[in-house]
Design an enzyme around this catalytic site. Structure first.
Site, mmCIF file in Angstrom:
data_model
loop_
_atom_site.group_PDB
_atom_site.id
_atom_site.type_symbol
_atom_site.label_atom_id
_atom_site.label_comp_id
_atom_site.label_asym_id
_atom_site.label_seq_id
_atom_site.Cartn_x
_atom_site.Cartn_y
_atom_site.Cartn_z
ATOM 1 N N GLU A 98 0.853 -1.193 0.000
ATOM 2 C CA GLU A 98 0.000 0.000 0.000
ATOM 3 C C GLU A 98 0.896 1.254 0.000
ATOM 4 O O GLU A 98 1.956 1.268 0.656
ATOM 5 C CB GLU A 98 -0.835 -0.036 1.297
ATOM 6 C CG GLU A 98 -1.705 1.166 1.557
ATOM 7 C CD GLU A 98 -2.427 1.059 2.911
ATOM 8 O OE1 GLU A 98 -2.037 0.217 3.751
ATOM 9 O OE2 GLU A 98 -3.389 1.815 3.111
ATOM 10 N N LYS A 122 -9.337 2.154 -2.042
ATOM 11 C CA LYS A 122 -9.561 1.516 -0.731
ATOM 12 C C LYS A 122 -10.928 1.895 -0.156
ATOM 13 O O LYS A 122 -11.214 3.078 0.060
ATOM 14 C CB LYS A 122 -8.440 1.939 0.218
ATOM 15 C CG LYS A 122 -8.443 1.255 1.565
ATOM 16 C CD LYS A 122 -7.219 1.698 2.382
ATOM 17 C CE LYS A 122 -7.084 0.945 3.681
ATOM 18 N NZ LYS A 122 -5.851 1.314 4.417
ATOM 19 N N CYS A 146 -5.056 -3.203 2.393
ATOM 20 C CA CYS A 146 -4.835 -3.294 3.842
ATOM 21 C C CYS A 146 -6.105 -3.523 4.672
ATOM 22 O O CYS A 146 -6.640 -4.609 4.697
ATOM 23 C CB CYS A 146 -4.038 -2.078 4.317
ATOM 24 S SG CYS A 146 -3.134 -2.451 5.848
ATOM 25 N N VAL A 188 -0.253 -2.650 10.650
ATOM 26 C CA VAL A 188 0.392 -2.237 11.899
ATOM 27 C C VAL A 188 -0.170 -2.970 13.119
ATOM 28 O O VAL A 188 0.440 -2.950 14.174
ATOM 29 C CB VAL A 188 0.274 -0.709 12.132
ATOM 30 C CG1 VAL A 188 1.121 0.043 11.129
ATOM 31 C CG2 VAL A 188 -1.170 -0.236 12.079
HETATM 32 C C1 ACM Z 1 -4.002 0.010 7.095
HETATM 33 O O1 ACM Z 1 -5.088 -0.088 6.579
HETATM 34 N N1 ACM Z 1 -2.994 0.600 6.488
HETATM 35 C C2 ACM Z 1 -3.756 -0.561 8.440
#
Ligand code: ACM
Length: 262
Positions: free
Chosen positions: A38, A108, A141, A168
Site C-alpha cells: 500500500e 480503498k 490493507c 500495523v
Molecule cells: C491500514 O489499513 N494501512 C492498516
C-alpha cells in the site's frame, strides 16, 4: 502462473526514489504478477493534507506510465499502492498495470484510523480484472477486516486477491487473509511493507510477514517481519475455481444468502 510480492520500506515522501528502488528490485524477476505494498511510492504516515497533495497524482499519470515501462520490460503485471488525486480529492488506491498499460484501479473502501483525515473512501466498488485469462481482484490493507469485500470479489470470479498493505496491528492481517483465502477458496497475495515511520510525534511499526496463501489456506510463501524481499511462487490458478471442501460441500453452492443480512 508465477506470482509474488515485493516487501520493502518506502522512503516517506520521495516518489522518485521509491520508483527507482522498485525498478532495481524487479531487475531480474521472472514472474507474471507481482504485488507491492500500500502507498508503495509515497510512504504512509502523513501528518497534513499538504503532504498528501505533494505526492498525489492522477491515474493514469506519471507513476502508472513508469510502471507500464517496467511491466513491458519484464513481461509481467504489477499491483502497486499509491495516492490518487481525482476530482479534487485523494484516494488510497492500488493500480494493476500490465505490458499493455493500465488495466484497472481500486480505491480503498475501508479507511484505517487517521487515513480518514486525508482520503475519501473508495467509490469504485470491488472490480475484478483479467490478467492473461486469470481473474484478479484488489483490496488494500484494512479491507481485510471486512469479509464482505473479499466475498464479493470471489463471487465475481476472482481467483487471486492482490492485497497491498501497510499493516500495523500485530498478526491480524496475516491471520485474516489466510482465513479469507480458505472461506473463498482463492489465492491471496498479502504484500505488506516493513520498517518504521516516525513523524510529527507519531510512530508506526509495520509488521512485514508478507505471505501468499493457497485456496486451502496453505502458506506457500512467507517473509520475515523486517526483511526487504522479493519472492515468487508457481501456482495453478484453476485451483481457485473449485469451491469444494468435501465432495458434498461446494462453498459457494452451499451459501444461504436468504438467511443472511448481506
Ligand atoms: C491500514 O489499513 N494501512 C492498516
Amino acid at each position: 502462473m508465477r506470482i509474488g510480492y515485493y516487501q520493502f520500506a518506502p522512503e516517506f515522501g520521495d516518489v522518485e526514489t521509491n520508483l527507482m528502488h522498485i525498478a532495481l528490485a524487479l531487475e531480474n524477476i521472472n514472474a507474471d504478477l507481482i504485488v507491492l505494498p500500500e502507498l508503495a511510492t509515497s510512504g504512509y504516515l502523513f501528518i497534513s493534507r499538504e503532504e498528501v497533495g505533494a505526492v498525489a497524482e492522477p491515474i493514469p499519470g506519471p507513476t502508472t506510465e513508469f510502471l507500464h515501462g517496467l511491466a513491458e520490460k519484464h513481461h509481467c503485471h504489477l499491483v502497486v499502492g499509491l495516492v490518487e488525486r481525482a476530482d479534487g480529492e485523494f484516494f488510497n488506491s492500488a493500480v494493476l498495470v500490465g505490458p499493455r498499460g493500465l488495466v484497472g484501479v481500486y480505491r480503498k473502501l475501508h479507511l484505517f484510523n487517521e487515513e480518514k483525515y486525508y482520503f475519501q473512501p473508495g467509490n469504485l466498488g470491488c472490480p475484478v480484472f483479467d490478467v492473461a485469462g486469470v481473474k484478479v481482484g484488489l483490496l488494500v490493507c484494512f479491507d481485510h477486516l471486512f469479509p464482505e469485500a473479499a466475498r464479493t470479489l470471489a463471487l465475481r470470479g476472482a481467483q487471486i486477491v492482490c492485497h497491498p498493505s501497510n499493516l500495523v496491528l500485530p498478526k491480524y492481517g496475516q491471520l485474516t487473509t489466510r482465513v479469507r483465502s480458505i472461506e473463498n477458496r482463492v489465492f491471496w497475495i498479502l504484500a505488506n511493507r516493513c520498517g518504521v515511520e516516525q513523524r510529527g510525534g507519531k510512530k508506526l511499526v509495520y509488521t512485514g510477514c508478507s505471505q501468499i496463501a493457497a485456496p486451502d489456506g496453505t502458506i506457500l510463501l512467507r517473509a520475515s517481519a523486517r526483511e526487504e524481499v522479493l519472492s515468487v511462487v508457481e501456482i495453478d490458478p484453476s485451483q481457485a475455481c473449485d469451491k469444494h471442501v468435501t465432495p458434498l460441500n461446494d462453498l459457494f453452492a452451499d451459501r444461504r444468502p436468504e438467511a443472511y443480512e448481506l
